[in-house]
Design a protein around this motif. Sequence first.
Motif, mmCIF file in Angstrom:
data_model
loop_
_atom_site.group_PDB
_atom_site.id
_atom_site.type_symbol
_atom_site.label_atom_id
_atom_site.label_comp_id
_atom_site.label_asym_id
_atom_site.label_seq_id
_atom_site.Cartn_x
_atom_site.Cartn_y
_atom_site.Cartn_z
ATOM 1 N N GLN A 561 0.883 -1.165 0.000
ATOM 2 C CA GLN A 561 0.000 0.000 0.000
ATOM 3 C C GLN A 561 0.920 1.213 0.000
ATOM 4 O OE1 GLN A 561 -2.679 0.299 3.319
ATOM 5 N NE2 GLN A 561 -3.551 2.261 2.665
ATOM 6 N N ARG A 563 1.689 5.218 -0.507
ATOM 7 C CA ARG A 563 1.157 6.572 -0.513
ATOM 8 C C ARG A 563 2.291 7.537 -0.841
ATOM 9 N NH1 ARG A 563 -2.494 8.553 4.414
ATOM 10 N NH2 ARG A 563 -3.788 6.932 3.424
ATOM 11 N N ASP A 577 -3.771 6.132 -2.629
ATOM 12 C CA ASP A 577 -2.893 5.005 -2.328
ATOM 13 C C ASP A 577 -2.864 4.016 -3.483
ATOM 14 O OD1 ASP A 577 -3.450 4.639 1.291
ATOM 15 O OD2 ASP A 577 -2.722 6.303 0.057
ATOM 16 N N GLY A 618 3.164 4.559 3.689
ATOM 17 C CA GLY A 618 2.136 3.547 3.469
ATOM 18 C C GLY A 618 2.443 2.335 4.326
#
Length: 630
Positions: A561, A563, A577, A618
Amino acid sequence: MKHIIKYLSALLTVVLIGTTFTACSEDDDNGSANIGLGIKAFFPTKVVTNQPITINGSGFNDVKEIEFPGGTKVTNFEIVSNDMIRVNAPAGIPADGGKIIVRTTSDQAESRMPLTLGHTLVTGFSKQEGETAAGGELITVYGTDLEFINGVELLDPDSVPQIIDHKDFYRKGTSTLIFRVPPKNIYKGTFQGALHTYDGQNILMPLLAYEPAADEGHMEIVKTTIWKNDGSAGPISWSGQCRFALEGHDGNNECIAEFPQDVWDKIKTQTFYITITSADPQVRVTTGWWDPNWKVGDIQPGNELLTDNGDGTFTVEINLSDDPDFVAALDDRHLLFTGDRYTLDEIYFSEEVWVDGPGQQEVKTYVWQNDGSAAAISWSGQCRFALEGHDGNSECIAEIPEDLWQRLKTETFYITVEATDPQVRVTTGWWDPNWKVGDIQPGNELLTDNGDGTFTVTINLSDDPDFVAALDDRHLLFTGDRYTLKDIYFIDYVSGGGGPKEDVFWQGDGSAGAVSWSGAYRFALEGHDGNNECIAEFPQDVWDKIKTTTFYLVVESADPQIRVTTGWWDPNWVVGDLQPGNELLTDNGDGTWTAKINISDDADFVNALDDRHLLFTGDRFTPLKLYFLE
């Protein structure tokens, strides 16, 4: 005393018996001649005349004769080892086949499995009469028993027949065969190619118009890994752990991985490879029901499908397509790698692909070039070179930077000399020691006449450690007689493919660890990391490219994930994301993912970067590198 002697005698007898049993056990384990004459397996099991066959078994050192079905006896064969024989199938094998028999002067052994006879029949081609076949294009042949085709005959640019050997086929199976038209080395015009088989068939192809590839290009071997052991799959000792299924077909959660339909179909129809760690492997390919086994049998050292990589690993070449019964069972019964004494490391395809561009190219990396100031050498000391900063008395013609100097001491390099009869001596600034090779003159294999009034000298100093050790303080001197030194250079090899290249502008060293909503992976414009929070600062030109063009982030992860935000954690890049399923995130199939990032369409985010940094945060990933495609 008699009792003691009797006791020692009995003890000695026990020791001797124990030794005898131990010796027998070791012989058995090593597959020695004590096992006796026997055939364990042979491959392939279907042949035509002149087809190479490998027979595996025991006691082969004394084999004098091999009898094939139909009574044909062969004495011309190769005993590779006590466990392996190579032989070509003779003429006269009957259509219904039969057993193989090996004979010594006093014994014989018969194969358990029958040898069957094949016959190649071509039913069609992917190219039809009158169509164009471009250089680099793949042509598919359809039919039965196509595995016995061992060559394709085409014409080269001078109308001379050339053979594409079966080892160079793109794919070779029983019902389809694929070969590639040579990209450039092909006659421009219309002609009829031919297929050749081991048993002498000459099968004509359609009349096609051949065209060399319009653009310069080359073939590259591309390795596509479809599964890699992350350490969770341990050593195999007749275990059932290393089983794989078609996606959605692992109902009982028994498999180590599931493959999508396209990959599964390739496993069933194309050649693939496994890498294993082992000293003495026994590899069996079977199904999740342990039946049927792949008809090739157990693969052990001596089998031609097993390659020792010399680093504690082996590579096994596997093509299941010639065993239709086995392939038919896979979907429901899985694919299982079992056997003994190895660990499965990876499964991959290795395929040739056509890439635009000239391929790998030789590039000269010059260390020094004569601008005319270095005159002819006649036992003079002018052509001396020093490590940068080590020419205290200003004696040298040039100083060499540290990186190139180290290469001169450890790698092969070349000098060009202008001469008709040179005598080249490589020594030090003290004229001692000399390079142990001695003076290089015409006739020496290190000296090549270029035919234009110059010679090239090949030099590798690394095998003379005393000479190398003296260089830093004593310089590198080229002296001798009757030549002028023109240049010093390395030959490097670079990929010349026409596709874009990676321009890596940051590479992780692992020190910042994995990301779990942390702020470790932040980057700044050079001079804008006032609080020393950033992992790296980038010069203005790189920073401007980050803000205006596409760049790529490679991460190690199973389920990332990602970001993209700023050093203040606000604002975030408007895309949100990146997680599996997002079109900007690509699974590389080797435990890494590549994120494609272009922030230029988010003006507010870009404007905040100079003062707030660029931060990758993330969960569940470790950044490995950042790069542009050039």
